[in-house]
Motif scaffolding. Structure first.
Motif, PDB file in Angstrom:
ATOM      1  N   GLU A  53       0.823  -1.201   0.000  1.00 40.57           N
ATOM      2  CA  GLU A  53       0.000   0.000   0.000  1.00 40.57           C
ATOM      3  C   GLU A  53       0.865   1.263   0.000  1.00 40.57           C
ATOM      4  O   GLU A  53       1.862   1.333   0.714  1.00 40.57           O
ATOM      5  CB  GLU A  53      -0.887  -0.025   1.246  1.00 40.57           C
ATOM      6  N   LEU A  54       0.467   2.238  -0.804  1.00 39.58           N
ATOM      7  CA  LEU A  54       1.150   3.533  -0.848  1.00 39.58           C
ATOM      8  C   LEU A  54       0.166   4.626  -0.488  1.00 39.58           C
ATOM      9  O   LEU A  54      -1.008   4.563  -0.864  1.00 39.58           O
ATOM     10  CB  LEU A  54       1.688   3.815  -2.253  1.00 39.58           C
ATOM     11  N   LEU A  55       0.638   5.636   0.224  1.00 35.21           N
ATOM     12  CA  LEU A  55      -0.164   6.813   0.534  1.00 35.21           C
ATOM     13  C   LEU A  55       0.399   7.987  -0.241  1.00 35.21           C
ATOM     14  O   LEU A  55       1.590   8.267  -0.174  1.00 35.21           O
ATOM     15  CB  LEU A  55      -0.130   7.112   2.035  1.00 35.21           C
ATOM     16  N   VAL A  56      -0.473   8.666  -0.989  1.00 35.13           N
ATOM     17  CA  VAL A  56      -0.048   9.777  -1.833  1.00 35.13           C
ATOM     18  C   VAL A  56      -0.844  11.012  -1.447  1.00 35.13           C
ATOM     19  O   VAL A  56      -2.080  10.996  -1.505  1.00 35.13           O
ATOM     20  CB  VAL A  56      -0.276   9.456  -3.329  1.00 35.13           C
ATOM     21  N   PRO A  57      -0.184  12.096  -1.045  1.00 31.28           N
ATOM     22  CA  PRO A  57      -0.922  13.332  -0.756  1.00 31.28           C
ATOM     23  C   PRO A  57      -1.714  13.770  -1.990  1.00 31.28           C
ATOM     24  O   PRO A  57      -1.174  13.849  -3.094  1.00 31.28           O
ATOM     25  CB  PRO A  57       0.179  14.339  -0.419  1.00 31.28           C
ATOM     26  N   PHE A  58      -3.010  14.022  -1.789  1.00 30.81           N
ATOM     27  CA  PHE A  58      -3.878  14.403  -2.899  1.00 30.81           C
ATOM     28  C   PHE A  58      -3.854  15.922  -3.050  1.00 30.81           C
ATOM     29  O   PHE A  58      -4.772  16.626  -2.650  1.00 30.81           O
ATOM     30  CB  PHE A  58      -5.288  13.870  -2.679  1.00 30.81           C
ATOM     31  N   VAL A  59      -2.733  16.410  -3.596  1.00 29.89           N
ATOM     32  CA  VAL A  59      -2.540  17.832  -3.855  1.00 29.89           C
ATOM     33  C   VAL A  59      -2.151  17.996  -5.317  1.00 29.89           C
ATOM     34  O   VAL A  59      -1.583  17.089  -5.930  1.00 29.89           O
ATOM     35  CB  VAL A  59      -1.454  18.442  -2.931  1.00 29.89           C
TER      36      VAL A  59
END
Length: 168
Positions: free
Chosen positions: A136-142
């Motif tokens: 799993e990867l977390l990507v800032p939604f900006v």
């Protein structure tokens, strides 16, 4: 469902909630009779708004199901969601979670990174949760990191800063 706010804390003895709205339509979303779905706290799944008012720059919300300070404190950090339709979106850079879930996440060169499985709404902003081959990867939604959301093409294009996907 659309995130419309977060419970910050209790206010007073009668169970008012201090809410940090995350919508431009706070008066509509927190109008008397509005049903809000609560997540992130145990026990309570919905709230029915009976009143909302601004006080010293804060939104105070009263709900049928919250009758005292203890009940209000139990909702601290709860995420409030409301039913929404795609017509509720007023701007091209705003999306409902269900629109993003399932989109292919790829780099500008077309290489696939993974698939968006969910959106996490945190105090610091939203994160896209990606199912990738290595986990799993977390990507800032900006905008700087996710410059393109192509709903018709079923993809989001990522421009990650160096090291974002490196193992910890």
């Amino acid at each position: 469902m659309r995130v419309v706010g977060r419970v910050v804390k209790a206010h007073g003895l009668r169970g008012e909630l201090v809410v940090e709205p995350s919508t431009d339509q706070a008066e509509e979303r927190f109008a008397p009779g509005a049903v809000l779905h609560v997540s992130g706290v145990p026990g309570r799944s919905t709230l029915t708004v009976t009143a909302a008012r601004w006080h010293s720059g804060r939104l105070l919300v009263t709900a049928d199901e919250v009758t005292d300070r203890d009940a209000a404190e139990a909702l601290r950090r709860g995420v409030l969601r409301a039913e929404a339709s795609d017509a509720d979106i007023a701007d091209d850079d705003e999306f409902h979670d269900h629109q993003l879930e399932g989109l292919r996440a790829e780099l500008a060169d077309g290489s696939v990174v993974g698939t968006v499985t969910s959106v996490v709404h945190g105090a610091g902003g939203e994160l896209l949760v990606l199912a990738a081959p290595d986990g799993e990867l977390l990507v800032p939604f900006v905008k700087a990191i996710v410059p393109t959301v192509d709903l018709a093409g079923g993809r989001v294009v990522l421009d990650p800063p160096e090291g974002l996907f490196d193992p910890a």
